[in-house]
Design an enzyme around this catalytic site. Structure first.
Site, PDB file in Angstrom:
ATOM      1  N   GLU A   1       0.854  -1.192   0.000  1.00 33.00           N
ATOM      2  CA  GLU A   1       0.000   0.000   0.000  1.00 33.00           C
ATOM      3  C   GLU A   1       0.893   1.246   0.000  1.00 33.00           C
ATOM      4  O   GLU A   1       0.459   2.332   0.368  1.00 33.00           O
ATOM      5  CB  GLU A   1      -0.951  -0.024   1.191  1.00 33.00           C
TER       6      GLU A   1
ATOM      7  N   HIS B   1      -2.345 -10.343  12.376  1.00 36.74           N
ATOM      8  CA  HIS B   1      -1.747  -9.116  11.847  1.00 36.74           C
ATOM      9  C   HIS B   1      -1.295  -8.286  13.056  1.00 36.74           C
ATOM     10  O   HIS B   1      -2.060  -8.106  14.001  1.00 36.74           O
ATOM     11  CB  HIS B   1      -2.770  -8.346  11.014  1.00 36.74           C
TER      12      HIS B   1
ATOM     13  N   CYS C   1      -3.356  -3.774   4.730  1.00 42.57           N
ATOM     14  CA  CYS C   1      -2.446  -4.823   5.216  1.00 42.57           C
ATOM     15  C   CYS C   1      -2.877  -6.232   4.811  1.00 42.57           C
ATOM     16  O   CYS C   1      -2.257  -7.212   5.226  1.00 42.57           O
ATOM     17  CB  CYS C   1      -2.328  -4.757   6.734  1.00 42.57           C
TER      18      CYS C   1
HETATM   19  P1  HMG Z   1      -3.265   6.401  21.737  1.00 46.93           P
HETATM   20  O1  HMG Z   1      -4.455   7.284  21.894  1.00 46.93           O
HETATM   21  O2  HMG Z   1      -1.932   7.014  21.596  1.00 46.93           O
HETATM   22  O3  HMG Z   1      -3.085   5.397  22.909  1.00 46.93           O
HETATM   23  O4  HMG Z   1      -3.574   5.452  20.477  1.00 46.93           O
HETATM   24  P2  HMG Z   1      -4.025   5.013  24.150  1.00 46.93           P
HETATM   25  O5  HMG Z   1      -4.254   6.195  24.993  1.00 46.93           O
HETATM   26  O6  HMG Z   1      -5.216   4.218  23.673  1.00 46.93           O
HETATM   27  O7  HMG Z   1      -2.996   4.047  24.877  1.00 46.93           O
HETATM   28  C1  HMG Z   1      -2.560   2.888  24.288  1.00 46.93           C
HETATM   29  C2  HMG Z   1      -2.347   1.856  25.376  1.00 46.93           C
HETATM   30  O8  HMG Z   1      -1.262   2.292  26.207  1.00 46.93           O
HETATM   31  C3  HMG Z   1      -3.549   1.684  26.285  1.00 46.93           C
HETATM   32  O9  HMG Z   1      -3.607   0.305  26.600  1.00 46.93           O
HETATM   33  C4  HMG Z   1      -3.141   2.464  27.530  1.00 46.93           C
HETATM   34  O10 HMG Z   1      -3.771   2.028  28.724  1.00 46.93           O
HETATM   35  C5  HMG Z   1      -1.646   2.197  27.576  1.00 46.93           C
HETATM   36  P3  HMG Z   1      -4.892  -0.560  26.133  1.00 46.93           P
HETATM   37  O11 HMG Z   1      -6.068   0.001  26.785  1.00 46.93           O
HETATM   38  O12 HMG Z   1      -4.982  -0.379  24.626  1.00 46.93           O
HETATM   39  O13 HMG Z   1      -4.550  -1.958  26.542  1.00 46.93           O
HETATM   40  N1  HMG Z   1      -0.879   3.181  28.350  1.00 46.93           N
HETATM   41  C6  HMG Z   1       0.145   2.861  29.162  1.00 46.93           C
HETATM   42  N2  HMG Z   1       0.689   1.669  29.489  1.00 46.93           N
HETATM   43  C7  HMG Z   1       1.756   1.667  30.339  1.00 46.93           C
HETATM   44  N3  HMG Z   1       2.253   2.811  30.912  1.00 46.93           N
HETATM   45  C8  HMG Z   1       1.727   4.014  30.623  1.00 46.93           C
HETATM   46  C9  HMG Z   1       0.619   4.071  29.707  1.00 46.93           C
HETATM   47  N4  HMG Z   1      -0.128   5.079  29.212  1.00 46.93           N
HETATM   48  C10 HMG Z   1      -1.039   4.522  28.377  1.00 46.93           C
HETATM   49  N5  HMG Z   1       2.223   5.113  31.176  1.00 46.93           N
HETATM   50  C11 HMG Z   1      -3.218   3.824  18.763  1.00 46.93           C
HETATM   51  C12 HMG Z   1      -2.949   4.202  20.209  1.00 46.93           C
HETATM   52  C13 HMG Z   1      -2.697   2.424  18.524  1.00 46.93           C
HETATM   53  C14 HMG Z   1      -4.731   3.857  18.506  1.00 46.93           C
HETATM   54  C15 HMG Z   1      -2.499   4.847  17.824  1.00 46.93           C
HETATM   55  O14 HMG Z   1      -1.122   4.719  17.967  1.00 46.93           O
HETATM   56  C16 HMG Z   1      -2.873   4.673  16.362  1.00 46.93           C
HETATM   57  O15 HMG Z   1      -3.820   5.283  15.879  1.00 46.93           O
HETATM   58  N6  HMG Z   1      -2.085   3.829  15.581  1.00 46.93           N
HETATM   59  C17 HMG Z   1      -2.368   3.563  14.175  1.00 46.93           C
HETATM   60  C18 HMG Z   1      -3.613   2.702  13.973  1.00 46.93           C
HETATM   61  C19 HMG Z   1      -3.409   1.232  14.283  1.00 46.93           C
HETATM   62  O16 HMG Z   1      -2.309   0.731  14.350  1.00 46.93           O
HETATM   63  N7  HMG Z   1      -4.540   0.501  14.420  1.00 46.93           N
HETATM   64  C20 HMG Z   1      -4.511  -0.921  14.651  1.00 46.93           C
HETATM   65  C21 HMG Z   1      -5.742  -1.639  14.150  1.00 46.93           C
HETATM   66  S1  HMG Z   1      -6.042  -1.292  12.406  1.00 46.93           S
HETATM   67  C22 HMG Z   1      -4.810  -2.219  11.576  1.00 46.93           C
HETATM   68  O17 HMG Z   1      -4.200  -3.046  12.165  1.00 46.93           O
HETATM   69  C23 HMG Z   1      -4.548  -1.882  10.145  1.00 46.93           C
HETATM   70  C24 HMG Z   1      -3.261  -1.088   9.891  1.00 46.93           C
HETATM   71  O18 HMG Z   1      -2.136  -1.938  10.030  1.00 46.93           O
HETATM   72  C25 HMG Z   1      -3.303  -0.456   8.505  1.00 46.93           C
HETATM   73  C26 HMG Z   1      -3.549  -1.347   7.304  1.00 46.93           C
HETATM   74  O19 HMG Z   1      -4.373  -2.235   7.292  1.00 46.93           O
HETATM   75  O20 HMG Z   1      -2.936  -1.015   6.268  1.00 46.93           O
HETATM   76  C27 HMG Z   1      -3.082   0.034  10.872  1.00 46.93           C
END
Ligand code: HMG
Length: 391
Positions: free
Chosen positions: A80, A234, A112
């Site tokens: 992609e 994935h 992906c």
């Molecule tokens: P965010 O808002 O930065 O993070 O988004 P958050 O506030 O949800 O925190 C993430 C986790 O860290 C949480 O744990 C928190 O509790 C923890 P969870 O509830 O998820 O278990 N946390 C801590 N842990 C330890 N110590 C601390 C602490 N503070 C918080 N101090 C997000 C995170 C992944 C959403 C963001 O980075 C993002 O948008 N990433 C890109 C999208 C993505 O990867 N999505 C995955 C599913 S879609 C997919 O897989 C397809 C993709 O590969 C694309 C394709 O298909 O081409 C993306």
């Protein structure tokens, strides 16, 4: 019945990475959020000489013999991060690796998911032409941009897989369950260098799709989780696969749950230090499980969940082949990861924010710094034509 599947596989990631603790500190975030909350320790970064073609060529170059190059009659390039609207990235790889000319080359896209579509096409093709071989390349650069929500979930790399009618590593079963739904959880318009994402929604969509394909697979084929030695997913970031395991936890007894956890840990060793490589991520996890995990018995069945935003998902199954450990390149992969150098954050930000710039005549000279001797690299653009060379 004839077995068809993965005969050889390898991966490539560029020689530069960002340390997640340094990134967290620079963004004013607790490092534990990245290390444990997201579950990433390092993030592979592609300096400009490593585009998707160069990365895929380097991955495939590790596994192909002269005999393979004579037998390959189809090259499927899954990505992609395309570099041309018309020409398939695989045409350059086909040339750089001297694959015999009477081959079909095509590029596949569905976020992906597309490498999995490549595997399914290869399965049909090899059923009809059992003596041929199919090369599948999954190569991507995940870019959300500096200081964005997705920043800690970037990465870069390529997985190469050679499929044949006599696989040494993993035979792929014909039964699978697929699901498609038009949603906007993650996408990248043709005018944008960076992906757009609704992070929380994308996590929900990933898990929803897992449930859809797993339920469908169970209904159609009468399966249960304990049928599988391991489940691999994935892995956009390593915490996501853990959420997937948790999603299936209600269906697991203690033994199955412990076994899945153990294998999941070995299946993310590479992903933890490479990051998201989009369509190659599931296969990087498979490779990590095969190379870093305890040896599993021949005939063991591995459940695989492929997800591509937008969204398409598939649950399918691979069967471990006897002696598979001998067909892998564990030491080569470990050495490649050990020899990487850490990017200073300013250097990473510069690389991420400055796409290759082309002058009025359609020429661009590229920097060759941060490259490994012996690698294939993207060397520049001459009158709008890309060219590559081996260092
Ligand atoms: P965010 O808002 O930065 O993070 O988004 P958050 O506030 O949800 O925190 C993430 C986790 O860290 C949480 O744990 C928190 O509790 C923890 P969870 O509830 O998820 O278990 N946390 C801590 N842990 C330890 N110590 C601390 C602490 N503070 C918080 N101090 C997000 C995170 C992944 C959403 C963001 O980075 C993002 O948008 N990433 C890109 C999208 C993505 O990867 N999505 C995955 C599913 S879609 C997919 O897989 C397809 C993709 O590969 C694309 C394709 O298909 O081409 C993306």
């Amino acid at each position: 019945m004839m077995k068809i599947g993965i005969d050889k596989m390898s991966f490539f990631t560029p020689p530069t990475y960002v340390d997640m603790v340094e990134l967290a500190e620079a963004r004013g975030v607790d490092p534990n959020k990245y290390l444990y909350g997201i579950g990433q320790g390092k993030m592979g970064i592609a300096a400009e000489a490593y585009d998707i073609v160069a990365m895929a060529t380097n991955a495939a170059n590790k596994i192909l013999t002269a005999e393979d190059k004579e037998q390959i009659d189809m090259v499927i390039f899954a990505t992609e991060s395309g570099v041309d609207h018309s020409k398939s990235a695989g045409t350059w790889v086909h040339d750089l690796l001297d694959i015999q000319p009477y081959a079909r080359v095509v590029e596949f896209k569905q976020a992906c998911y597309s490498a999995t579509a490549g595997i399914q096409l290869a399965m049909g093709h090899l059923t009809m032409h059992p003596d041929s071989k199919v090369l599948i390349l999954a190569s991507d650069i995940a870019k959300y941009g500096v200081n964005t929500g997705g920043e800690p979930t970037q990465g870069a790399g390529a997985v190469a897989m050679l499929l044949s009618g006599d696989p040494s590593i993993l035979a792929i079963e014909t039964n699978s369950a697929t699901y498609t739904k038009d949603i906007d959880d993650f996408w990248r318009p043709t005018y944008s260098e960076f992906a757009y994402v609704d992070g929380k929604y994308s996590n929900e969509a990933y898990l929803g799709t897992l449930n859809s394909v797993w339920d469908r697979y169970k209904d159609q084929f009468g399966a249960q989780v304990s049928d599988f030695e391991a489940m691999l997913f994935h892995v956009p970031y390593t915490k996501m696969g853990r959420k997937a395991l948790l999603e299936l936890a209600d269906e697991m007894d203690e033994t199955t749950s412990e076994r899945f956890e153990k294998y999941y840990d070995s299946g993310i060793v590479y992903n933890y230090v490479v990051g998201n490589i989009y369509t190659g991520s599931l296969y990087l996890s498979l490779l990590s499980f095969l190379e870093q995990g305890d040896e599993v018995a021949a005939g063991s069945r591995i459940g695989l969940f492929s997800y591509g935003s937008g969204a398409v998902g598939e649950f399918f199954v691979g069967e471990i082949q006897a002696g598979y450990k001998d067909a892998l390149l564990k030491e080569d992969h470990e050495k490649m990861l050990e020899n990487r150098i850490k990017f200073a954050l300013e250097e990473y930000e510069r690389v991420l924010s400055n796409p290759v710039s082309i002058d009025e005549e359609g020429n661009a000279a590229l920097e060759t710094k941060h490259t490994n001797a012996g690698d294939f690299i993207f060397a520049g653009i001459n009158e709008h034509k890309r060219f590559y060379k081996k260092l």
